[in-house]
Scaffold this active site. Structure first.
Site, PDB file in Angstrom:
ATOM      1  N   GLU A 173      -1.669  21.487   5.041  1.00  0.00           N
ATOM      2  CA  GLU A 173      -2.312  22.390   4.304  1.00  0.00           C
ATOM      3  C   GLU A 173      -1.993  24.165   4.146  1.00  0.00           C
ATOM      4  O   GLU A 173      -1.978  24.832   4.016  1.00  0.00           O
ATOM      5  CB  GLU A 173      -3.893  22.599   4.396  1.00  0.00           C
ATOM      6  CG  GLU A 173      -4.387  21.224   4.236  1.00  0.00           C
ATOM      7  CD  GLU A 173      -5.816  21.605   4.650  1.00  0.00           C
ATOM      8  OE1 GLU A 173      -6.275  22.582   4.112  1.00  0.00           O
ATOM      9  OE2 GLU A 173      -6.811  20.387   3.972  1.00  0.00           O
ATOM     10  N   GLU A 353      -7.333  13.673   5.522  1.00  0.00           N
ATOM     11  CA  GLU A 353      -8.552  14.487   5.854  1.00  0.00           C
ATOM     12  C   GLU A 353      -9.464  14.042   4.543  1.00  0.00           C
ATOM     13  O   GLU A 353      -9.255  14.642   3.715  1.00  0.00           O
ATOM     14  CB  GLU A 353      -8.510  15.902   6.306  1.00  0.00           C
ATOM     15  CG  GLU A 353      -7.806  16.235   7.158  1.00  0.00           C
ATOM     16  CD  GLU A 353      -7.427  17.527   6.851  1.00  0.00           C
ATOM     17  OE1 GLU A 353      -8.390  18.582   6.757  1.00  0.00           O
ATOM     18  OE2 GLU A 353      -7.049  18.533   7.771  1.00  0.00           O
TER      19      GLU A 353
HETATM   20  C1  FCB Z   1      -9.355  21.679   5.771  1.00  0.00           C
HETATM   21  C2  FCB Z   1      -8.280  22.050   8.055  1.00  0.00           C
HETATM   22  C3  FCB Z   1      -9.239  21.592   9.236  1.00  0.00           C
HETATM   23  C4  FCB Z   1     -10.306  21.459   8.955  1.00  0.00           C
HETATM   24  C5  FCB Z   1     -11.286  21.450   7.244  1.00  0.00           C
HETATM   25  C6  FCB Z   1     -12.796  20.826   7.869  1.00  0.00           C
HETATM   26  O1  FCB Z   1      -8.762  22.367   5.145  1.00  0.00           O
HETATM   27  O2  FCB Z   1      -7.701  21.383   7.210  1.00  0.00           O
HETATM   28  O3  FCB Z   1      -8.582  21.904   9.527  1.00  0.00           O
HETATM   29  O4  FCB Z   1     -11.121  23.011   9.009  1.00  0.00           O
HETATM   30  O5  FCB Z   1     -10.490  22.036   6.316  1.00  0.00           O
END
Ligand code: FCB
Length: 446
Positions: A173, A353
């Site tokens: 990210e 994620e």
């Molecule tokens: C993302 C991050 C991770 C965590 C999730 C909830 O943006 O990559 O580290 O904080 O959100």
């Protein structure tokens, strides 16, 4: 199983599909001052008053540095095929460059060997936001030299772990760490300035390209990718000003990294980034990668304002289902994002994620019956199946997260884990969603 709980079902997905979990070093490791680890920008940021909810810090976190064996055993029990984690740059290079810290490298050796011994593939991410403080003292991501410091760090990691790690990611990210860290001041190092943001963004892009080149040379045959947080950006109203603001947010959030890295172009809305671009930079940035990591949670919202950024971050409009931390639940937006990202970048996608945050406590029986998370995971994995049916080449799904952990500015109050962590005792308690996800993996394991 609670009667309202959706049954985990077999999904129509490619034969090579992989299931797993994701974490990040600073959020779980703790041992912040142990075995020669140097400080990171998050250590110092957390010590500034008012930056992090409850004054929480990552000093101890989930104590994963000492409890990694127990955590790998949990992954095995879950049936995870992949574990995506990050290396803490300041643990292996305490000053960010120069002398390596062998005790830090040894920790990741032990972790990787433990994973492989349990038949779990390690996916290693080089940067999940914990910049060595010593490099921040030299300007951090605002210093152009960081692209080469990052490449040297990538070389150290590739030489040490490339014999066992077959999947590497450069950044997690880049949008969040630069926009929130340098543009809005919400994340470390806490700078709020448009020029700093665009400068940091360009140097992150250069560092990505340099690291890909380095990994290609030093970890031959490894599959290289990057992890992008992409969410659809909505205006809070139908006004033309809010729509324009949402378009600027989309450029900053969704395109400023993946476009130069995968398409060799910067978004036209952010023409002032060109101030930092030198001859040859775009070619250095746009190194071919093998896979596209997609982190997705929820749509995000913009409102017009007169700030230098050209948008204000806005809450979702009233109505609609929300997670326990107030993020809008819209599985259709996930399907659409998968379709859009695949259409634009044409790379195989791994969902690196996706998950559900909540403020949770143990109930009177000592359990966490997190039906909201189960419903979310059910709906989102079905949406992923729909994207695959629409032709998206999606090859993996890694839940955020294995454990409750240090959730950046929200501290420990926001919990995203399949496993509850009692921070007072470090006891791990698998939630109902852990069993549900284990059954989903089992129904889909190939
Ligand atoms: C993302 C991050 C991770 C965590 C999730 C909830 O943006 O990559 O580290 O904080 O959100």
């Amino acid at each position: 199983m609670a009667s309202s709980e959706p049954a985990p079902s077999a999904l129509t997905l490619p034969a090579s599909f992989r299931w797993g979990v994701s974490t990040a070093a600073y959020q779980i490791e703790g041992a912040a001052a142990e075995d020669g680890r140097g400080p990171s920008i998050w250590d110092l940021f957390g010590r500034q008053k008012g930056r992090i909810a409850n004054g929480d810090t990552g000093d101890v976190a989930c104590d994963h540095y000492h409890r990694y064996r127990e955590d790998v055993a949990l992954m095995r029990r879950l049936g995870a095929q992949v574990y995506r984690f990050s290396v803490a740059w300041p643990r292996v290079l305490p000053q960010g460059r120069g002398q390596a810290n062998h005790k830090g490298l040894d920790f990741y050796d032990r972790l990787i060997d433990e994973l492989l011994g349990n038949d779990i593939a390690p996916w290693l991410c080089l940067y999940h936001w914990d910049l060595p403080q010593a490099l921040d003292d030299l300007g951090g991501w605002q210093n152009r030299d960081i692209a080469l410091w990052f490449a040297d760090y990538a070389a150290l990691v590739a030489r040490r772990f490339g014999d066992r790690v077959r999947h590497f990611a450069t950044f997690n990210e880049p949008n969040v760490c630069t926009l929130f860290g340098y543009g809005m001041g919400w994340n470390a190092p806490g700078i709020a300035n448009r020029r700093s943001f665009l400068q940091a963004a360009h140097h992150v892009n250069l560092a990505h390209g340099e690291a890909v080149r380095t990994l290609r040379a030093l970890a031959p045959g490894a599959q290289l990718g990057a992890i992008y947080n992409r969410q659809v950006c909505f205006p809070v109203s139908e006004s033309s000003e809010d729509k324009a603001a949402a378009n600027v947010l989309d450029a900053c959030w969704n395109r400023l990294y993946a476009d130069p890295q995968c398409l060799a172009e910067y978004p036209p809305e952010l023409a002032d980034v060109q101030e930092f671009v030198q001859a040859g930079d775009i070619a250095r940035i746009a190194q071919p990668i093998d896979w596209f990591g997609l982190n997705h949670y929820s749509p995000i919202y913009a409102r017009a304002d007169d700030s230098a950024l050209g948008f204000a971050w806005a809450s979702p409009p009233a109505g609609g289902a929300l997670t326990g931390v107030g993020w809008r639940i819209e599985p259709g937006a996930f399907r659409d994002e998968l379709v859009a990202a695949y259409g634009r970048y044409k790379l195989p996608i791994y969902v690196t994620e996706n998950g559900f945050g909540a403020k949770e406590t143990l109930d009177e029986t000592g359990a966490v019956n997190d039906t909201g998370r189960i419903a979310y995971l059910h709906a989102y994995t079905k949406a992923m199946e729909a994207a695959a049916a629409a032709g998206v080449d999606v090859r993996g799904y890694y839940v955020w997260s294995l454990l409750d952990n240090f959730e950046w500015g929200s501290g420990y109050a926001s919990r995203f884990g399949l496993v509850f962590v009692d921070y007072a005792t470090q006891k791990r308690v698998p939630k109902a969603s852990f069993d549900w996800f284990a059954r989903l993996i089992d129904a889909n394991r190939r």
